[in-house]
Write a protein that holds these residues in place. Structure first.
Motif, PDB file in Angstrom:
ATOM      1  N   LEU A  58      33.053 116.345   2.713  1.00 39.46           N
ATOM      2  CA  LEU A  58      33.486 116.569   1.334  1.00 39.46           C
ATOM      3  C   LEU A  58      34.741 117.443   1.287  1.00 39.46           C
ATOM      4  CD1 LEU A  58      30.069 117.134  -0.497  1.00 39.46           C
ATOM      5  CD2 LEU A  58      31.524 115.118  -0.574  1.00 39.46           C
ATOM      6  N   ASN A  59      34.786 118.472   2.109  1.00 37.96           N
ATOM      7  CA  ASN A  59      35.941 119.368   2.088  1.00 37.96           C
ATOM      8  C   ASN A  59      37.234 118.645   2.466  1.00 37.96           C
ATOM      9  OD1 ASN A  59      34.454 121.594   1.305  1.00 37.96           O
ATOM     10  ND2 ASN A  59      34.032 122.234   3.413  1.00 37.96           N
ATOM     11  N   LEU A  60      37.120 117.665   3.342  1.00 38.28           N
ATOM     12  CA  LEU A  60      38.305 116.949   3.795  1.00 38.28           C
ATOM     13  C   LEU A  60      38.717 115.805   2.869  1.00 38.28           C
ATOM     14  CD1 LEU A  60      37.526 116.710   7.629  1.00 38.28           C
ATOM     15  CD2 LEU A  60      39.260 118.156   6.535  1.00 38.28           C
ATOM     16  N   THR A  61      37.779 115.209   2.149  1.00 36.99           N
ATOM     17  CA  THR A  61      38.068 113.955   1.434  1.00 36.99           C
ATOM     18  C   THR A  61      37.971 114.048  -0.082  1.00 36.99           C
ATOM     19  OG1 THR A  61      35.741 113.274   1.643  1.00 36.99           O
ATOM     20  CG2 THR A  61      37.267 112.564   3.376  1.00 36.99           C
TER      21      THR A  61
ATOM     22  N   PRO B 197      38.843 116.337  -3.555  1.00 36.78           N
ATOM     23  CA  PRO B 197      39.536 117.517  -4.104  1.00 36.78           C
ATOM     24  C   PRO B 197      38.581 118.399  -4.900  1.00 36.78           C
ATOM     25  CG  PRO B 197      40.048 115.563  -5.397  1.00 36.78           C
ATOM     26  CD  PRO B 197      39.268 115.076  -4.208  1.00 36.78           C
ATOM     27  N   ARG B 198      38.997 119.601  -5.144  1.00 33.20           N
ATOM     28  CA  ARG B 198      38.161 120.528  -5.894  1.00 33.20           C
ATOM     29  C   ARG B 198      38.699 120.707  -7.310  1.00 33.20           C
ATOM     30  NH1 ARG B 198      34.363 123.449  -3.134  1.00 33.20           N
ATOM     31  NH2 ARG B 198      34.437 123.295  -0.837  1.00 33.20           N
ATOM     32  N   GLU B 199      37.775 121.009  -8.224  1.00 28.54           N
ATOM     33  CA  GLU B 199      38.131 121.302  -9.601  1.00 28.54           C
ATOM     34  C   GLU B 199      38.595 122.767  -9.685  1.00 28.54           C
ATOM     35  OE1 GLU B 199      38.281 119.121 -11.848  1.00 28.54           O
ATOM     36  OE2 GLU B 199      37.126 117.455 -11.023  1.00 28.54           O
ATOM     37  N   PRO B 200      39.188 123.149 -10.823  1.00 29.69           N
ATOM     38  CA  PRO B 200      39.626 124.554 -10.974  1.00 29.69           C
ATOM     39  C   PRO B 200      38.512 125.573 -10.780  1.00 29.69           C
ATOM     40  CG  PRO B 200      40.649 123.186 -12.653  1.00 29.69           C
ATOM     41  CD  PRO B 200      39.658 122.314 -11.940  1.00 29.69           C
ATOM     42  N   ASP B 201      37.257 125.183 -11.073  1.00 33.17           N
ATOM     43  CA  ASP B 201      36.144 126.124 -10.913  1.00 33.17           C
ATOM     44  C   ASP B 201      35.632 126.171  -9.479  1.00 33.17           C
ATOM     45  OD1 ASP B 201      34.877 123.708 -10.672  1.00 33.17           O
ATOM     46  OD2 ASP B 201      33.479 124.008 -12.339  1.00 33.17           O
ATOM     47  N   GLY B 202      36.242 125.391  -8.597  1.00 30.61           N
ATOM     48  CA  GLY B 202      35.849 125.424  -7.190  1.00 30.61           C
ATOM     49  C   GLY B 202      34.880 124.346  -6.768  1.00 30.61           C
ATOM     50  N   SER B 203      34.303 123.616  -7.722  1.00 24.99           N
ATOM     51  CA  SER B 203      33.361 122.542  -7.392  1.00 24.99           C
ATOM     52  C   SER B 203      34.108 121.293  -6.964  1.00 24.99           C
ATOM     53  CB  SER B 203      32.480 122.231  -8.600  1.00 24.99           C
ATOM     54  OG  SER B 203      33.261 121.749  -9.682  1.00 24.99           O
TER      55      SER B 203
ATOM     56  N   ARG C  52      34.030 115.040  -9.346  1.00 21.49           N
ATOM     57  CA  ARG C  52      33.028 113.991  -9.510  1.00 21.49           C
ATOM     58  C   ARG C  52      33.642 112.597  -9.594  1.00 21.49           C
ATOM     59  NH1 ARG C  52      28.611 115.947 -13.968  1.00 21.49           N
ATOM     60  NH2 ARG C  52      27.725 117.700 -12.802  1.00 21.49           N
ATOM     61  N   CYS C  53      34.926 112.540  -9.907  1.00 17.09           N
ATOM     62  CA  CYS C  53      35.534 111.239 -10.185  1.00 17.09           C
ATOM     63  C   CYS C  53      36.760 110.928  -9.331  1.00 17.09           C
ATOM     64  CB  CYS C  53      35.937 111.157 -11.667  1.00 17.09           C
ATOM     65  SG  CYS C  53      34.557 111.300 -12.818  1.00 17.09           S
ATOM     66  N   LEU C  54      37.190 111.861  -8.503  1.00 14.67           N
ATOM     67  CA  LEU C  54      38.388 111.645  -7.686  1.00 14.67           C
ATOM     68  C   LEU C  54      38.085 111.849  -6.206  1.00 14.67           C
ATOM     69  CD1 LEU C  54      41.081 113.534  -9.784  1.00 14.67           C
ATOM     70  CD2 LEU C  54      40.682 111.063  -9.713  1.00 14.67           C
TER      71      LEU C  54
END
Length: 542
Positions: A68-71, A73-79, A82-84
């Motif tokens: 997940l970390n490699l593939t 992206p993260r949201e502004p809140d760090g999570s 869900r869609c990208l």
């Protein structure tokens, strides 16, 4: 001149015959709630992330977190998004780690869903997320459209083809399309199945209540509708249990279809409404059914009553024309239908928000069902004690105020919101029960089924509009509640203009129905009416 009420009383107006009929029809009411299972128990925004297994070709030993970390992206809140996802590349794992991925794209290979709450829902099976998230509302709308068309199709047909046929055929729809819904390989076939099941729901519900009501005497007449609602609430509680145990919407759908198969068999043995047969001039068939009911109830109907049956030489033109041409009936119809529409809109809007009150969805739905059970028992007692008019005004007005009170609850107080929502839903359920009883007592036999069918149609319009009303939350959280609460309060106030019908025999003609406006008992009214279109049928004709 004898009327059907006298003959029914002689044959037994709430004997073994009526009780068997009630049980036979109450059981399908237990199953009606099941058609809502797949949309009510679908988490509209489950935890998920894009399927990025493409990277395992470069690094098969990656842990899930590393992948997940490699593939993703993260949201502004760090999570994790869900869609990208990051677009796939033909790089080695070392190159990906060294340079990183920057180009994002929408999920290409589906999603990986969290299965803590559900194993499978229509959302996860048909990927109704991200740019397709609003299609869950489409599913709710299609179901509502099916219920609307079913009411429109089977409701008025009851005046022409009888209550029996328009009760039996919808049961087949319910069984067939509940079954095919659970087997649907794609979203479009699922929508078609939901539409068909909705047609069965809309057709059966009101026709069955009319059939029950026309076979029951004055003192127990509200038993048909209130008992049906009681059974429906029990079904709602059962539905939450089935979904909790299965956690898979397809399996739950198939489990729920099995008892409907039994109903689809025995429903063909229910009797026609003898009152409707007399209204259509089919006296021989009506006499046969009345005698059969009397035999099962161990009663005897005096031959003198059959010799004095009053029927129309020319059958009074029924249907919507009766409601239009009579100013009295027209006013009643518009008021009761508007009130029923408002009640249903509030009830359905609250139901579709079951997962948004902050508590466990299964517990909330179970509470919705269980708390309605004593309400329906109380409803039957109150209707006979206080009457239809006062009870309906009270339940609608208090229920509307309970909904508005939700807006005053501080954000995050899930328990208070749930309590108010359950209270409002209970009151709306009782209001719907009363409306289904009241609308039949306000109109004559020639228009009763049409009025009840069109009233049911208004409730289906409410079901069709409910998802759209709930979507107004995107503008402000208070708008949906303000809309349906205001309509409910207005509907409750208008009920004041209707007459009381408790303890009054069902009317068989427009003139008899209009007497209720003067507060006159129907038996007195019948003796004061001279109908130029009636004649006494002698025993030789019977």
């Amino acid at each position: 001149m004898a009327d059907f009420g006298e003959m029914l009383k002689a044959a037994g107006d709430f004997g073994l015959f009526q009780k068997i009929l009630l049980i036979a029809i109450w059981f399908p009411f237990l199953l009606l709630s099941f058609i809502f299972a797949s949309v009510l128990f679908a988490d509209s925004d489950p935890e998920r992330h894009c399927n990025t297994d493409w990277i395992l070709g470069a690094g098969p030993n990656l842990t899930e977190e590393e992948q997940l970390n490699l593939t993703v992206p993260r949201e502004p809140d760090g999570s994790h998004s869900r869609c990208l996802m990051y677009a796939p590349v033909n790089w080695t794992l070392d190159s990906i780690r060294q340079y990183g991925l920057n180009h994002t794209t929408a999920c290409r290979d589906g999603w990986v869903y969290d299965q803590t709450l559900y194993q499978a829902t229509i959302v996860t099976d048909f990927d109704l997320v991200c740019d397709k998230a609003n299609e869950l509302a489409v599913a709710q709308t299609v179901l509502g459209a099916g219920i609307l068309i079913g009411s429109l199709l089977f409701g008025p047909l009851g005046e022409s083809f009888g209550r029996r046929r328009t009760t039996q055929i919808p049961v087949l729809f319910l069984f067939i399309f509940t079954l095919t819904g659970g087997l649907s390989p794609n979203f479009y076939l699922y929508l078609a199945s939901q539409f068909g099941a909705g047609m069965g729901y809309g057709g059966f519900r009101m026709n069955a209540i009319v059939l029950m009501t026309e076979w029951i005497g004055i003192t127990k007449r509200s038993m048909g509708a209130c008992g049906g609602q009681f059974s429906g609430a029990a079904g709602l509680a059962c539905m939450s249990g089935i979904n909790y145990l299965t956690r898979d919407w397809r399996l739950a759908q198939l489990v729920m279809a099995m008892p409907m198969a039994l109903v689809a068999v025995y429903i063909w043995f229910i009797p026609e409404s003898a009152r409707w047969l007399l209204d259509r001039g089919r006296t021989e068939e009506a006499k046969e059914l009345i005698l059969k009911a009397a035999a099962i109830n161990r009663r005897t109907v005096p031959q003198s009553l059959f010799e004095k049956i009053t029927v129309n030489k020319t059958v009074e033109k029924g249907g919507i024309w009766v409601l239009i041409k009579s100013p009295v009936l027209r006013k009643r119809f518009l008021i009761i239908v508007f009130a029923w529409f408002a009640v249903s809109l509030t009830f359905i809007c609250l139901g579709f928000n079951v997962g948004k009150f902050g508590l466990d969805i299964f517990l909330t739905e179970l509470l919705f069902g269980l708390t309605e059970l004593p309400a329906h028992l109380l409803c039957f007692w109150l209707l006979e004690l206080a009457g239809r008019k006062l009870c309906l005004m009270f339940t609608i007005l208090v229920g509307g105020l309970a909904c508005l009170s939700i807006l005053a609850v501080p954000a995050g107080n899930a328990i208070a919101v749930t309590v108010l929502a359950i209270t409002a839903r209970i009151l709306m359920t009782v209001g719907s029960s009363i409306s289904s009883v009241y609308i039949q007592e306000l109109f004559p036999t020639s228009a009763r089924h049409t009025a009840a069918g069109l009233g049911g149609l208004a409730t289906r319009v409410a079901g069709l509009l409910a998802p759209s009303v709930n979507l107004l939350v995107v503008y402000h959280y208070s708008i949906p509640i303000s809309v349906f609460s205001s309509l409910t309060l207005l509907g409750g106030a208008l009920i004041f203009l209707l007459p009381e019908t408790r303890g009054i025999e069902l009317a068989d003609s427009t003139a008899q129905a209009e007497i209720q406006s003067n507060g006159t008992k129907m038996e007195t009214g019948r003796r004061s009416i001279t109908d130029d279109h009636t004649a006494v049928i002698t025993s030789s004709k019977l």
